[in-house]
Each structure stands twice: as structure tokens, then as C-alpha cells.
Write an enzyme that holds these catalytic residues in place. Structure first.
Site, PDB file in Angstrom:
ATOM      1  N   VAL A 104      -1.756   8.259  -5.846  1.00 28.65           N
ATOM      2  CA  VAL A 104      -1.662   9.639  -6.326  1.00 28.65           C
ATOM      3  C   VAL A 104      -2.186  10.639  -5.304  1.00 28.65           C
ATOM      4  O   VAL A 104      -1.805  11.817  -5.309  1.00 28.65           O
ATOM      5  CB  VAL A 104      -2.422   9.808  -7.659  1.00 28.65           C
ATOM      6  CG1 VAL A 104      -3.920   9.728  -7.452  1.00 28.65           C
ATOM      7  CG2 VAL A 104      -2.057  11.123  -8.333  1.00 28.65           C
ATOM      8  N   ALA A 254      -9.318   2.540  -5.358  1.00 27.46           N
ATOM      9  CA  ALA A 254      -8.265   2.831  -6.331  1.00 27.46           C
ATOM     10  C   ALA A 254      -7.157   3.620  -5.665  1.00 27.46           C
ATOM     11  O   ALA A 254      -7.412   4.456  -4.778  1.00 27.46           O
ATOM     12  CB  ALA A 254      -8.818   3.628  -7.510  1.00 27.46           C
ATOM     13  N   ASP A 255      -5.935   3.350  -6.095  1.00 27.90           N
ATOM     14  CA  ASP A 255      -4.794   4.135  -5.640  1.00 27.90           C
ATOM     15  C   ASP A 255      -4.401   5.194  -6.663  1.00 27.90           C
ATOM     16  O   ASP A 255      -3.872   6.242  -6.303  1.00 27.90           O
ATOM     17  CB  ASP A 255      -3.604   3.216  -5.348  1.00 27.90           C
ATOM     18  CG  ASP A 255      -3.801   2.457  -4.044  1.00 27.90           C
ATOM     19  OD1 ASP A 255      -3.278   2.909  -3.032  1.00 27.90           O
ATOM     20  OD2 ASP A 255      -4.502   1.428  -4.046  1.00 27.90           O
ATOM     21  N   ARG A 256      -4.671   4.909  -7.923  1.00 28.07           N
ATOM     22  CA  ARG A 256      -4.413   5.902  -8.972  1.00 28.07           C
ATOM     23  C   ARG A 256      -5.226   5.528 -10.203  1.00 28.07           C
ATOM     24  O   ARG A 256      -5.255   4.368 -10.607  1.00 28.07           O
ATOM     25  CB  ARG A 256      -2.922   5.953  -9.320  1.00 28.07           C
ATOM     26  CG  ARG A 256      -2.538   7.128 -10.225  1.00 28.07           C
ATOM     27  CD  ARG A 256      -1.028   7.154 -10.498  1.00 28.07           C
ATOM     28  NE  ARG A 256      -0.239   7.448  -9.321  1.00 28.07           N
ATOM     29  CZ  ARG A 256       0.473   8.558  -9.145  1.00 28.07           C
ATOM     30  NH1 ARG A 256       0.492   9.478 -10.090  1.00 28.07           N
ATOM     31  NH2 ARG A 256       1.175   8.745  -8.053  1.00 28.07           N
ATOM     32  N   ALA A 264      -5.051   1.609 -11.042  1.00 30.70           N
ATOM     33  CA  ALA A 264      -4.150   0.850 -10.171  1.00 30.70           C
ATOM     34  C   ALA A 264      -4.833   0.652  -8.823  1.00 30.70           C
ATOM     35  O   ALA A 264      -5.317   1.603  -8.211  1.00 30.70           O
ATOM     36  CB  ALA A 264      -2.832   1.592  -9.995  1.00 30.70           C
TER      37      ALA A 264
END
Length: 372
Positions: A104, A254-256, A264
């Protein structure tokens, strides 16, 4: 006056930037070779992100913004209006966001930069002035990322010490969320570095993180570089290590992050979280608030990127010789989603988001509003 950013990180650098010039550390070649690739425009930036020359949600957002900043700085012959400059930049930003859809941070950065150029266009008729506003905003993002990562490290170290109540503790991390995944210092690895600096870290454990081996290639490389006592384990060894009582806490990046706390992160994180829950090991997510997507009610709405089958079929995450049987089908998601119920806390640059006592759930929206 041009600004120089080569000293933004006190440790390893995935991004080397001076105004008009950008070089990215080719992380595919680590730890055996250190090579920086010149990024001349947004196309180079898109390819570097897609091909994982640069990776890690914060780093790809900064790399995307700076690739476009370099492009417009060196764009000769542009005599367009402010409106034409805005249209040019917005189209390029949309293109860059498509490079890796799960993270995100890159879409968040694009949204903020679109607002910057729109505001700039309202005060000038010259396209070059809009470009200048964009360049300056991208550079601010670079500096802000390092500062927020250091705050994450400090908050995380304090929280883990308080929660474990131990004078010496060992921490496990999955994938790579260090200096190489950010503009500098790192998120999850920043927490480990802060614990080490405080003299309370007994040992860091890092997983291989197959199939692209971000743990064995990158996290291990950073830990050795920082002279932190560390041990590499197979992904499948995490549960056994916890059963042996060797892990006091887990911290990942974390990526999102959805508004309910579902997170995620690199594939395999969910498995580590399940093992931590079973063995009563606190499991923390370390991420800047730019990784939080309040538009998503849960992790079920997160789009999961699927990578090339070659990453599993060939050695070295697809870069080496074939090791799997020809003709076998492959499922290769880049990420999985860890439910909020398995997460002890979310460490941000504004503090640690904990669960409310009433319903044992995260209220991230309230935290953002309170600290914003």
C-alpha cells in the site's frame, strides 16, 4: 539548490540519491555482489520494482517517487503548462503503482504526491514549477522514511522489553524489513537493532524466506554487517525453535495492514504467526502508518500478488538452474495475510497499536485520528 541524500542512512543503503541522480542496490545479487543500478526514469523505476532489484514496501514507494523525480529533473525541452505537468505526473504515478499492487505504501505515496502537484498547479502556470514541487516532495518522503523507521525501532524495543519482562531476549524475524527494505534503518530489523543497541538482545533469528530467500540473502547480510549475534534457520524450523523455548518474541514487517489489523506480509508470515500463537510467543508487526489501508475492512480485501513459477522451479529464487520436475504446476503467492487475532501489537512511528480490552480487537482508525 540541489540536496544530497547519500548520508540519510547510517547503515546499509538500498537507495542512493542526489537531485537528478538515482541508483538502487541490486538486491538480487546480494550477498555475493554489491552492484548499484542507475535509474534514469519511471520506466527504469517500474522495472526495478517489478524485478525486485529493490523490494520492501517503504523502499519501493520511495524508489518509485524518486525515479519520477529524476525523470522530470532531467526532462529537457518540456515547455508545457502547469496543467500538462500535472497530467504527465499523474499518469506516471499510476503507472508506477502498477509495479507491485499488494504494497500500500506506493499507492499512498502516489496519492500524496498527486495532491502536492495539484496544489502547486493552483498557484502557478508554469509546468517546471509543478515539477519542482514534485521533486521537493519526493525528497521529503525520503528523509521522513528514515526518521519514522528510527521511531519504530525505539517504540518496538521498549514495548518488547516491557511485555517480555526479560533482561536478555531473542527475537525471530521473517523476510527482510531492514535498511534494504526501506530508505534506511528498517522497520522490523530496526526494532532488533534498537534492542541490540540497548544491550538486551541475546540473539536474532532470521528465516530463509523462500522462494526468493530474502532472509538468507538480505536479512542475514544486514545482521552480519551490523555485528548483531544472529542465526539463520530454515522456514520450516521456526516452530521447532519456538518449542525449544529459544524465541521470546517475533517481529515482522508489513506490506499492507487492513483497518482491523489483518496484515499482508511475505508468504510464510502466517505460518510463523500460527506457531507463535501456539507457543505463547508474542507476535508483532512493525510498519509505518503509510502501510495502513483504512479503506479495507479486513485482510480478505487485500489483493495478493502472484509471482513467476520460475521462482520455485529454479534455484536462487528463479535466478539459477532448474531444480523442480518439468511439467509440475506452481502456486507462488508473494504474500499471505495474518489475521489480527494472531498479532500482539502493531509498532508504528507514532507508537504501538494495542488491542482494546473490551473486544480484544485493534481500533487502528482511532489510533490514527488520535496521533494524526
Amino acid at each position: 539548490m540541489a540536496r544530497e541524500f547519500n548520508d540519510v542512512a547510517a547503515t546499509l543503503q538500498s537507495i542512493r540519491y542526489n537531485r537528478g541522480s538515482l541508483h538502487l542496490l541490486d538486491q538480487r545479487k546480494l550477498p555475493l555482489e554489491t552492484t548499484y543500478l542507475e535509474i534514469r526514469d519511471s520506466t527504469d523505476g517500474w522495472n526495478a520494482i517489478q524485478d525486485m532489484v529493490v523490494r520492501g514496501a517503504p523502499a519501493i514507494a520511495i524508489a518509485a517517487a524518486l525515479s519520477l523525480a529524476v525523470e522530470v529533473f532531467n526532462l529537457d525541452g518540456f515547455n508545457g503548462s502547469a496543467g500538462e505537468a500535472v497530467s504527465f505526473l499523474q499518469n506516471k504515478l499510476e503507472y508506477l503503482v502498477s509495479s507491485r499492487p499488494t504494497a500500500v505504501n506506493i499507492s499512498d505515496a502516489a496519492g500524496k504526491l498527486k495532491e502536492v502537484v495539484s496544489n502547486a498547479a493552483a498557484t502557478t502556470s508554469e509546468g517546471r514549477s509543478v515539477f519542482q514541487a514534485f521533486i521537493e516532495a519526493a525528497e521529503v518522503m525520503l528523509g521522513d522514511d528514515v526518521a519514522s523507521n528510527r521511531a519504530i525501532g525505539s517504540y518496538g524495543a521498549s514495548c518488547i522489553q516491557q511485555q517480555t519482562g526479560k533482561q536478555k531476549l531473542s527475537v525471530l524475524t521473517h523476510c527482510n524489513a531492514g535498511s534494504l527494505a526501506t530508505a534506511g534503518y528498517g522497520t522490523a530489523l530496526g526494532v532488533i537493532c534498537a534492542l541490540h543497541s540497548a544491550g538486551v538482545l541475546e540473539r536474532a533469528y532470521c528465516t530463509e524466506t523462500r522462494p526468493f530467500n530474502q532472509g538468507s540473502r538480505l536479512t542475514a547480510y544486514e545482521l552480519v554487517h551490523e555485528k548483531i549475534p544472529a542465526t539463520l534457520i530454515a522456514d520450516s524450523a521456526a516452530a521447532a525453535l519456538m518449542k525449544a523455548g529459544s524465541v521470546d518474541a517475533v517481529v515482522v514487517g508489513a506490506d499492507r495492514v487492513a483497518s482491523n489489523g489483518d496484515t499482508a506480509n511475505k508468504i510464510g508470515t502466517y505460518s510463523v504467526a500460527l506457531s507463535a500463537k501456539f507457543h505463547n510467543v508474542p507476535f508483532y508487526v512493525a510498519a509505518p502508518l503509510t502501510s495502513v489501508d483504512l479503506s479495507l475492512s479486513s485482510g480478505q480485501e487485500i489483493v495478493i500478488e502472484e509471482r513467476s513459477p520460475k521462482e520455485l522451479l529454479n534455484a536462487r529464487g528463479g535466478l539459477g538452474e532448474q531444480v523442480a520436475a518439468s511439467g509440475i504446476s506452481v502456486w507462488n503467492p508473494a504474500f499471505d495475510v495474518t489475521p489480527a487475532s494472531l498479532i500482539s501489537g502493531i509498532i508504528t512511528e507514532k507508537g504501538v497499536i494495542t488491542k482494546t480490552s473490551a473486544d480484544d480487537a485493534f481500533d487502528i482508525k482511532a489510533f490514527v485520528q488520535k496521533t494524526g
